[in-house]
Design a protein around this motif. Structure first.
Motif, PDB file in Angstrom:
ATOM      1  N   ALA A 125      -9.479  56.631  86.380  1.00 14.03           N
ATOM      2  CA  ALA A 125     -10.149  57.301  85.288  1.00 14.03           C
ATOM      3  C   ALA A 125     -10.870  58.560  85.727  1.00 14.03           C
ATOM      4  O   ALA A 125     -10.659  59.626  85.193  1.00 14.03           O
ATOM      5  CB  ALA A 125     -11.141  56.337  84.657  1.00 14.03           C
ATOM      6  N   VAL A 126     -11.714  58.430  86.722  1.00 16.06           N
ATOM      7  CA  VAL A 126     -12.607  59.533  87.024  1.00 16.06           C
ATOM      8  C   VAL A 126     -11.850  60.714  87.607  1.00 16.06           C
ATOM      9  O   VAL A 126     -12.132  61.860  87.327  1.00 16.06           O
ATOM     10  CB  VAL A 126     -13.713  59.072  87.975  1.00 16.06           C
ATOM     11  CG1 VAL A 126     -14.581  60.235  88.382  1.00 16.06           C
ATOM     12  CG2 VAL A 126     -14.544  58.035  87.268  1.00 16.06           C
ATOM     13  N   GLY A 143      -8.942  61.296  86.803  1.00 13.14           N
ATOM     14  CA  GLY A 143      -7.900  61.636  85.825  1.00 13.14           C
ATOM     15  C   GLY A 143      -8.230  62.749  84.885  1.00 13.14           C
ATOM     16  O   GLY A 143      -9.113  63.419  84.742  1.00 13.14           O
ATOM     17  N   PHE A 167     -10.160  45.219  90.038  1.00 13.75           N
ATOM     18  CA  PHE A 167      -9.766  45.737  88.724  1.00 13.75           C
ATOM     19  C   PHE A 167     -10.667  46.898  88.334  1.00 13.75           C
ATOM     20  O   PHE A 167     -10.204  47.944  87.911  1.00 13.75           O
ATOM     21  CB  PHE A 167      -9.862  44.640  87.655  1.00 13.75           C
ATOM     22  CG  PHE A 167      -8.600  43.868  87.492  1.00 13.75           C
ATOM     23  CD1 PHE A 167      -8.203  42.973  88.465  1.00 13.75           C
ATOM     24  CD2 PHE A 167      -7.806  44.024  86.380  1.00 13.75           C
ATOM     25  CE1 PHE A 167      -7.037  42.256  88.324  1.00 13.75           C
ATOM     26  CE2 PHE A 167      -6.633  43.308  86.234  1.00 13.75           C
ATOM     27  CZ  PHE A 167      -6.253  42.421  87.201  1.00 13.75           C
ATOM     28  N   ILE A 168     -11.981  46.682  88.469  1.00 16.22           N
ATOM     29  CA  ILE A 168     -12.901  47.727  88.018  1.00 16.22           C
ATOM     30  C   ILE A 168     -12.793  48.952  88.909  1.00 16.22           C
ATOM     31  O   ILE A 168     -12.787  50.082  88.440  1.00 16.22           O
ATOM     32  CB  ILE A 168     -14.333  47.157  87.923  1.00 16.22           C
ATOM     33  CG1 ILE A 168     -14.301  46.092  86.825  1.00 16.22           C
ATOM     34  CG2 ILE A 168     -15.339  48.258  87.647  1.00 16.22           C
ATOM     35  CD1 ILE A 168     -15.611  45.636  86.316  1.00 16.22           C
ATOM     36  N   LEU A 198      -9.601  50.852  87.934  1.00 18.85           N
ATOM     37  CA  LEU A 198      -9.727  51.656  86.744  1.00 18.85           C
ATOM     38  C   LEU A 198     -10.594  52.877  86.994  1.00 18.85           C
ATOM     39  O   LEU A 198     -10.297  53.968  86.518  1.00 18.85           O
ATOM     40  CB  LEU A 198     -10.290  50.850  85.595  1.00 18.85           C
ATOM     41  CG  LEU A 198     -10.058  51.702  84.381  1.00 18.85           C
ATOM     42  CD1 LEU A 198      -8.854  51.258  83.645  1.00 18.85           C
ATOM     43  CD2 LEU A 198     -11.257  51.834  83.574  1.00 18.85           C
ATOM     44  N   ALA A 199     -11.664  52.703  87.754  1.00 13.82           N
ATOM     45  CA  ALA A 199     -12.538  53.848  88.020  1.00 13.82           C
ATOM     46  C   ALA A 199     -11.763  54.920  88.775  1.00 13.82           C
ATOM     47  O   ALA A 199     -11.886  56.106  88.488  1.00 13.82           O
ATOM     48  CB  ALA A 199     -13.761  53.411  88.816  1.00 13.82           C
TER      49      ALA A 199
END
Lengths: 270, 308
Positions: A267-268, A270, A259-260, A263-264
């Motif tokens: 996100a990063v 993105g 999960f983490i 998301l990373a």
């Protein structure tokens, strides 16, 4: 020494801040009534009937099946359509492809509710109200831009020589993509599944409009109706909410590493 | 026959041309499904929304008339709309501020391999995967007037209970804080990933040059975290301005219109007030605000970017 104590208490405060709401929710859900007692007080007896009542009156068994069905089919479509589109966009950087890519990715900023009025009218016109397919197609569409963006960036990191070698070995475009490229996308695919999976599983803003009949509703929509119906029995409502967050929480605690990372990734880049 | 088919402009030759460009890879069938999805469910509704915004359509009847820019003119004189725009900015920019500041603080504090830190990270990240609607209900239990958890604490200190959601502006701030609380984990993960991408040698070099911890943070860490700042600010601004679920769960936009966001107001106008034309115009306004803001933020961060 003092520094360590400060650090430790910092950790405890942050930990408490994020567990207290769940503690309050859990204690509420096992009390028969909140009258005269504080929400903070630990329960004196376990009143589990709340869970049974919430399960049946919020139609949660049906909602759970609907949620699982909608999420699973949506994810398969997102991964398939998204990776398929990203491959040529990442590999052949022509003017046209650049435009298509920008067009797809720029949809990320379109606020879903900004198109609510025409979208609702459109779904009514094509008889998509209260159907699985309409909500699935809508949810897929609004996740595609992010998905294409992540896949395109990832494919750019795969060496082109691989494609050329496969071509020389006689692969056509379809086998090249499905046999050679797609398996290499596994890391980003798992991130996309998690990222989009959370958003689709928890979706309320579309489901509340397009799933108005009980037998197609998802957990969020069923719960919202249940809460407005029983808002005076907050212990019952709390039990419903606790059941509602349980499936996703269980999956998260089991797979938190992914999960983490997911998301990373999202996100990063993105 | 052959010569005729190959003349430009003939259907046969167009198909041939298309086939040739597909084979050459300039038009690729592989992205057609994705384009079909966004065309049908984003572009088509978007343009139809512009059309509806120039009418007085009520959402169900088949008769309506064109009113030109009337909906837009009404909108700019509508006190509720102006207040809703202010709220939407508080939801967007307020959440962004709190999530970025606390996300960075949490990332700096929780970075590292210690078991306890990883447990706390897991807990901070947990709300991100919980439905925002249910998160809204949980905080509603805290801020309820009768038997709410916050008023229970006030009672311990013999203070009068407060009706937290009776005041519009205060409701907006509470909702904004709930949203920040729930999604601060997203920013934290962005900053953690950013911190881990900074080569340790940079810090070592700065230490040798005699930089204080603050100077190292300011001149080594922060510039290299620009991509993480960009992600955190853009992601949270767009997310906050679209806010819907938490508002529905706590105040439902009330009291009156006081805590509406553009999303909830559109919902209310369309389904409760049967004013689809107006709701569509509001949708176009919301789209314009978010696009302009996103472009400005992207430009801003593009200039600040430092490459490793």
């Amino acid at each position: 020494m003092i520094k360590n104590i400060l650090k430790a208490s910092g950790l405890v405060v942050i930990g408490l801040l994020y567990t207290i709401p769940l503690y309050v929710l859990a204690t509420m859900s096992v009390k028969a009534s909140s009258l005269g007692t504080s929400l903070w007080a630990p329960p004196t007896a376990l009143y589990l009937t709340n869970f049974r009542n919430a399960w049946t009156s919020a139609h949660l068994s049906r909602a759970l099946v609907n949620n699982a069905l909608i999420t699973a089919i949506s994810l398969v479509l997102i991964v398939f359509v998204g990776s398929l589109a990203s491959y040529p966009l990442a590999r052949r950087q022509t003017k046209l492809n650049g435009f298509v890519s920008a067009l797809l990715v720029s949809c990320m900023v379109v606020p879903p509710l900004a198109v609510l009025v025409p979208l609702y009218k459109f779904i009514v016109d094509i008889h998509g109200m209260n159907t699985y397919w309409a909500i699935i197609l809508i949810l897929v569409t609004f996740q595609l831009p992010l998905c294409v963006y992540l896949y395109t960036n990832f494919i750019k990191t795969i060496p082109r020589e691989l494609d050329e070698a496969a071509r020389i070995d006689g692969c056509n475009s379809a086998t090249l993509f499905f046999r050679i490229v797609f398996p290499l996308l596994k890391p980003i695919t798992s991130s996309i599944v998690i990222l989009c999976g959370i958003l689709i599983w928890n979706d309320y803003q579309f489901s509340v409009f397009f799933l108005q009949k009980k037998d197609v509703q998802t957990i969020a929509v069923s719960l919202s109706q249940f809460v407005s119906q029983y808002q005076n029995d907050i212990n019952l409502v709390a039990a419903g909410c606790l059941i509602g967050i349980f499936p996703m929480t269980a999956v998260y605690l089991g797979l938190q590493k992914y999960f983490i990372k997911g998301l990373a990734d999202g996100a990063v880049k993105g | 026959m052959h010569s005729r088919n190959s003349r430009p402009g003939r259907p046969g030759s167009r198909i041939k041309k298309l086939k040739a460009s597909v084979a050459a890879g300039s038009v690729n069938v592989m992205y057609l499904p994705a384009l079909a999805f966004v065309s049908v469910f984003i572009f088509y509704p978007f343009f139809r929304g512009i059309y509806i915004s120039f009418t007085n359509w009520n959402g169900y009847s088949s008769s309506f008339r064109f009113v030109g820019f009337e909906q837009y003119l009404t909108m700019f004189g509508d006190k509720n709309v102006l207040n809703t725009i202010v709220n939407t900015f508080i939801y967007g920019l307020g959440s962004t501020f709190f999530q970025t500041v606390f996300g960075l603080a949490l990332a700096l504090f929780l970075d590292g391999n210690r078991r306890i830190k990883s447990v706390v990270r897991t807990v901070v990240y947990l709300p991100v995967i919980i439905s925002p609607l249910i998160m809204g209900y949980i905080w509603y239990f805290f801020f309820r007037y009768n038997g709410g958890a916050v008023n229970d604490i006030l009672a311990l200190f013999a203070k009068e209970p407060v009706d937290w959601f009776a005041n519009g502006r205060r409701s907006v701030w509470i909702i904004m804080l709930v949203n920040s609380y729930q999604f601060v984990g997203v920013s934290m993960v962005m900053f953690l990933a950013g911190l881990q991408s900074i080569p340790p040698s940079y810090h070592e070099a700065a230490v040798i040059d005699g930089a204080s911890p603050f100077k190292r943070f300011r001149f080594v860490t922060v510039p290299l975290l620009v991509p993480a700042f960009a992600s955190s600010v853009i992601f949270n601004t767009i997310g906050g301005m679209k806010l819907f679920d938490v508002i529905v769960a706590t105040t439902d936009g009330g009291p009156g219109y006081a805590s509406q966001s553009l999303s909830t107001m559109m919902y209310d106008l369309y389904f409760s007030k049967q004013n689809a034309g107006y709701a569509a115009a509001l949708g176009i306004l919301m789209f314009a605000i978010i696009v302009i803001l996103s472009v400005m933020l992207l430009e801003f961060f593009k200039r600040k970017r430092v490459d490793l």
